[in-house]
Design a protein around this motif. Sequence first.
Motif, PDB file in Angstrom:
ATOM      1  N   MET A   1     -38.752 -36.647  69.560  1.00 36.01           N
ATOM      2  CA  MET A   1     -40.047 -36.038  69.773  1.00 36.01           C
ATOM      3  C   MET A   1     -41.038 -37.126  70.192  1.00 36.01           C
ATOM      4  N   ARG A   2     -41.723 -36.906  71.283  1.00 32.35           N
ATOM      5  CA  ARG A   2     -42.741 -37.821  71.780  1.00 32.35           C
ATOM      6  C   ARG A   2     -44.076 -37.482  71.131  1.00 32.35           C
ATOM      7  N   PHE A   3     -44.732 -38.504  70.566  1.00 30.26           N
ATOM      8  CA  PHE A   3     -46.033 -38.274  69.949  1.00 30.26           C
ATOM      9  C   PHE A   3     -47.098 -38.187  71.032  1.00 30.26           C
ATOM     10  N   SER A   4     -47.955 -37.227  70.920  1.00 29.82           N
ATOM     11  CA  SER A   4     -49.034 -37.033  71.871  1.00 29.82           C
ATOM     12  C   SER A   4     -50.310 -37.649  71.312  1.00 29.82           C
ATOM     13  N   LYS A   5     -50.942 -38.545  72.082  1.00 26.38           N
ATOM     14  CA  LYS A   5     -52.173 -39.174  71.602  1.00 26.38           C
ATOM     15  C   LYS A   5     -53.283 -38.142  71.458  1.00 26.38           C
ATOM     16  N   ARG A   6     -53.272 -37.119  72.278  1.00 29.84           N
ATOM     17  CA  ARG A   6     -54.264 -36.044  72.153  1.00 29.84           C
ATOM     18  C   ARG A   6     -54.097 -35.312  70.824  1.00 29.84           C
ATOM     19  N   HIS A   7     -52.871 -34.938  70.523  1.00 30.21           N
ATOM     20  CA  HIS A   7     -52.637 -34.194  69.286  1.00 30.21           C
ATOM     21  C   HIS A   7     -52.900 -35.055  68.056  1.00 30.21           C
ATOM     22  N   LEU A   8     -52.589 -36.320  68.151  1.00 27.66           N
ATOM     23  CA  LEU A   8     -52.906 -37.231  67.044  1.00 27.66           C
ATOM     24  C   LEU A   8     -54.420 -37.361  66.871  1.00 27.66           C
ATOM     25  N   ALA A   9     -55.154 -37.471  67.971  1.00 23.88           N
ATOM     26  CA  ALA A   9     -56.616 -37.584  67.894  1.00 23.88           C
ATOM     27  C   ALA A   9     -57.226 -36.303  67.324  1.00 23.88           C
ATOM     28  N   LYS A  10     -56.720 -35.162  67.755  1.00 27.83           N
ATOM     29  CA  LYS A  10     -57.224 -33.892  67.212  1.00 27.83           C
ATOM     30  C   LYS A  10     -56.904 -33.776  65.728  1.00 27.83           C
ATOM     31  N   THR A  11     -55.730 -34.235  65.347  1.00 26.55           N
ATOM     32  CA  THR A  11     -55.329 -34.205  63.939  1.00 26.55           C
ATOM     33  C   THR A  11     -56.293 -35.032  63.092  1.00 26.55           C
ATOM     34  N   ILE A  49     -49.802 -33.597  58.352  1.00 24.82           N
ATOM     35  CA  ILE A  49     -48.445 -33.239  58.780  1.00 24.82           C
ATOM     36  C   ILE A  49     -48.420 -31.814  59.322  1.00 24.82           C
ATOM     37  N   PHE A  50     -48.970 -30.878  58.554  1.00 25.13           N
ATOM     38  CA  PHE A  50     -48.983 -29.473  58.981  1.00 25.13           C
ATOM     39  C   PHE A  50     -49.777 -29.271  60.267  1.00 25.13           C
ATOM     40  N   TYR A  51     -50.925 -29.938  60.377  1.00 23.72           N
ATOM     41  CA  TYR A  51     -51.775 -29.766  61.553  1.00 23.72           C
ATOM     42  C   TYR A  51     -51.080 -30.289  62.814  1.00 23.72           C
ATOM     43  N   TYR A  52     -50.457 -31.440  62.710  1.00 22.93           N
ATOM     44  CA  TYR A  52     -49.765 -31.988  63.874  1.00 22.93           C
ATOM     45  C   TYR A  52     -48.654 -31.035  64.332  1.00 22.93           C
ATOM     46  N   MET A  53     -47.897 -30.521  63.376  1.00 26.54           N
ATOM     47  CA  MET A  53     -46.828 -29.574  63.722  1.00 26.54           C
ATOM     48  C   MET A  53     -47.421 -28.304  64.353  1.00 26.54           C
ATOM     49  N   HIS A  54     -48.522 -27.825  63.809  1.00 28.84           N
ATOM     50  CA  HIS A  54     -49.211 -26.644  64.339  1.00 28.84           C
ATOM     51  C   HIS A  54     -49.660 -26.889  65.784  1.00 28.84           C
ATOM     52  N   GLU A  55     -50.225 -28.060  66.057  1.00 28.16           N
ATOM     53  CA  GLU A  55     -50.649 -28.422  67.413  1.00 28.16           C
ATOM     54  C   GLU A  55     -49.473 -28.434  68.384  1.00 28.16           C
ATOM     55  N   ARG A  56     -48.361 -29.015  67.964  1.00 32.87           N
ATOM     56  CA  ARG A  56     -47.193 -29.103  68.843  1.00 32.87           C
ATOM     57  C   ARG A  56     -46.658 -27.710  69.171  1.00 32.87           C
ATOM     58  N   TRP A  58     -48.397 -24.835  69.157  1.00 31.64           N
ATOM     59  CA  TRP A  58     -49.350 -24.147  70.022  1.00 31.64           C
ATOM     60  C   TRP A  58     -49.399 -24.746  71.422  1.00 31.64           C
ATOM     61  N   PHE A  59     -49.108 -26.009  71.565  1.00 30.84           N
ATOM     62  CA  PHE A  59     -49.098 -26.630  72.888  1.00 30.84           C
ATOM     63  C   PHE A  59     -48.050 -25.966  73.781  1.00 30.84           C
ATOM     64  N   LYS A  60     -46.977 -25.513  73.169  1.00 34.55           N
ATOM     65  CA  LYS A  60     -45.892 -24.878  73.918  1.00 34.55           C
ATOM     66  C   LYS A  60     -46.106 -23.373  74.101  1.00 34.55           C
ATOM     67  N   SER A  61     -47.177 -22.848  73.536  1.00 39.92           N
ATOM     68  CA  SER A  61     -47.469 -21.422  73.610  1.00 39.92           C
ATOM     69  C   SER A  61     -47.752 -20.993  75.045  1.00 39.92           C
ATOM     70  N   SER A  62     -47.408 -19.759  75.342  1.00 39.98           N
ATOM     71  CA  SER A  62     -47.659 -19.232  76.683  1.00 39.98           C
ATOM     72  C   SER A  62     -48.986 -18.472  76.764  1.00 39.98           C
ATOM     73  N   ILE A  63     -49.745 -18.442  75.685  1.00 37.50           N
ATOM     74  CA  ILE A  63     -51.038 -17.751  75.689  1.00 37.50           C
ATOM     75  C   ILE A  63     -52.028 -18.586  76.492  1.00 37.50           C
TER      76      ILE A  63
END
Length: 135
Positions: A1-11, A49-56, A58-63
């Motif tokens: 899994m590649r860590f996203s700097k955006r998702h880390l910053a949002k976390t 931990i939960f927030y980062y997983m939640h972001e990942r 939702w990032f893949k969501s098609s909405i």
Amino acid sequence: MRFSKRHLAKTVTWRIIGTLDTLLLSWLISSNITFALQIGFFELITKMIFYYMHERIWFKSSIKSSDKRHVLKTFSWRALGTLDTILLGWIITGNPLTGVKIGVAEVITKMLLYYGHEKLWYKIDYGLDQRNSKE
């Protein structure tokens, strides 16, 4: 899994806002600063931990609709976050009712804060190679 700097910053930014809110509510409800600090400390760990997983996820969501997406993310995160807070409040104070009170109080404050956080981050391009409809 590649860590996203955006998702880390949002976390990190969300966790600062969320922890301050939890500390205040926990202190007001339990009348015990030690309990509030303990809840806040453990929440830093679990919720990051939960927030980062939640972001990942939702990032893949098609909405694609911005408003619909932000509302759905707000509700899904709040459900997960509230359950975590209730359990931490119960374990730390030893009183399930205190955990529930803290969790219920958080629902309103956190949903408003989270929605604002999402709207702000939607306008920020940090960590995106290019703006796309998924983020």
